[in-house]
Scaffold this motif. Sequence first.
Motif, mmCIF file in Angstrom:
data_model
loop_
_atom_site.group_PDB
_atom_site.id
_atom_site.type_symbol
_atom_site.label_atom_id
_atom_site.label_comp_id
_atom_site.label_asym_id
_atom_site.label_seq_id
_atom_site.Cartn_x
_atom_site.Cartn_y
_atom_site.Cartn_z
ATOM 1 N N TYR A 7 0.910 -1.160 0.173
ATOM 2 C CA TYR A 7 0.051 0.058 0.017
ATOM 3 C C TYR A 7 0.784 1.134 0.068
ATOM 4 O O TYR A 7 2.025 1.035 0.181
ATOM 5 N N ASP B 171 -6.288 -7.843 -1.791
ATOM 6 C CA ASP B 171 -7.284 -8.000 -2.907
ATOM 7 C C ASP B 171 -7.094 -8.972 -3.983
ATOM 8 O O ASP B 171 -6.363 -8.788 -4.709
ATOM 9 N N ASP C 20 -6.155 -3.805 1.344
ATOM 10 C CA ASP C 20 -7.063 -2.935 2.301
ATOM 11 C C ASP C 20 -6.695 -3.091 3.705
ATOM 12 O O ASP C 20 -6.219 -4.412 4.068
ATOM 13 N N GLU D 40 -13.188 -1.586 9.101
ATOM 14 C CA GLU D 40 -12.282 -0.639 8.189
ATOM 15 C C GLU D 40 -11.364 0.321 8.929
ATOM 16 O O GLU D 40 -11.772 1.119 9.814
ATOM 17 N N CYS E 160 -7.042 3.996 6.195
ATOM 18 C CA CYS E 160 -6.835 3.121 5.024
ATOM 19 C C CYS E 160 -7.079 4.210 3.755
ATOM 20 O O CYS E 160 -8.225 4.249 3.380
ATOM 21 N N ARG F 268 -6.853 3.309 0.410
ATOM 22 C CA ARG F 268 -7.648 2.708 -0.563
ATOM 23 C C ARG F 268 -9.069 2.652 -0.224
ATOM 24 O O ARG F 268 -9.791 2.886 -1.156
ATOM 25 N N SER F 269 -9.378 2.574 1.234
ATOM 26 C CA SER F 269 -10.857 2.678 1.304
ATOM 27 C C SER F 269 -11.309 3.891 1.058
ATOM 28 O O SER F 269 -12.620 4.061 0.620
ATOM 29 N N ARG G 221 -12.287 4.002 -2.423
ATOM 30 C CA ARG G 221 -13.313 3.228 -2.532
ATOM 31 C C ARG G 221 -14.793 3.919 -2.359
ATOM 32 O O ARG G 221 -15.732 3.883 -3.004
#
Length: 466
Positions: free
Chosen positions: A36, A94, A113, A121, A125, A127-128, A131
């Motif tokens: 990440y 993922d 993630d 969560e 994060c 990436r979250s 999203r």
Amino acid sequence: MDATVDTQWRKEQRRRAQARANALLEEGVDGVALSYVDNAGVTRVKAVPVARLPHAAAWGVGMSPVFDVFCVDDSITAGRLAGGPAGDLRLHPDLDRLVRLAGQPGWAWAPVDRFTQDGREHPGCQRSFARRAADRAAAAGLDVRMGFEIEWVVGSDTGGGPGADFAAACRGPAYGMTRMVELGDYCRDLLTALAEQSVEVLQLHPEYAAGQFELSAAPLAPVAAADQVLLVRETVRAVSRRHGMEATFAPVVVAGAVGNGQHLHLSLRRDGVNLLADGPGRYGITAVGESFLAGILGALPALTAILAPSVPSHLRLVPSTWAGAYRCWGRENREAALRLVTGSTGETREAANAEVKCLDASANPYLVVGAVLDVGLAALDAGLVLPEEVPGDPAALAPGDLERLGVERLPRSVAEALDHLDASELLTDALGEYLCDAFTAVRRAEAALFADRTPAEVVAATRWRY
């Protein structure tokens, strides 16, 4: 998460991962890199043997939340909410993005993630965050596609120490075929590796600076586009090393020279209509598309903190270098921070998109994707209109003309950009308290770290960090 659902989810993750692990083992893969991008723009990683992938998919791999406040030089800062040695997170790969790395034989890769140990969560994060923004765009009926132009330089330091000079790996001129001949085997191997990883390359060419190349990959859904940035960069890095060279994506490689950008292209469709080509407005822009772009343009001073977030970013973000140093827009204007790309006559409906130029690889691509979507979505139905476009270099305009057109320089320092971010309720709310705290803590710490350094010293210290 309900305990029954949790158990079923983990079983399904383990089943899927076992099937992928079996296939990877047959392909000679021994390890899986799980990565990440942190708030300093550095890609961090944990790796597991292929046999351990099913457990990693079901239960995650441990990594301390303190990495949220790592700086570019690996020093550690702290925010009000982020920092300290306590706690743990779980990195969940993922599996839909898992791929064998053609440039690193024996390895596979997947983005992750980040979750807390109790399955929630992680609020930091990135990436979250991306999203969530992509989900909001989909809920608004938008089909968004994004693609990054990735620039890098190949070469090596000459001598040691912080004052080392840089030597490019080739001597050919900007955009010159000579450079492609010098490094033809390298470029071919790079294209082959990317094709094996199912990365569709639109074009590859020598760029302006010595030893510089640029690669454009096909647009994807927003989160996948950010994932693709990581995959392309690490493939470039691996293939470069196999050819005896080092690759750097740093905003500036040689002080005073043109640097590396990582421009973002985005297209917008709703119900099959290209919102940047199928309307009655200027160049075919629809009212909804114009409002979206106007939202981006208006937010650029605050967005700069995320798009050009590092101290070397501001050594690159200067006028008359195609870096997009002015808050303005224009059709095919490479000096504007927001460029409308209409495409050639006959393909406009398919090709029309917008390019955000004022960003580089020290930016976290997930934060870029999420932040750009958030400001555009906030303006989606606001009826905003774009100001008069700037057709040429804004640096050549008289001060009175700049004022009349509403054109201004983007923030010229990390501190100035962060002040704009702090004042943006829209972006700080979208990021959330924890992520905003960690991100700003890192970038303010880096500004302090380099406060007394010369541009040459800043460049030497960051040349190989991105």
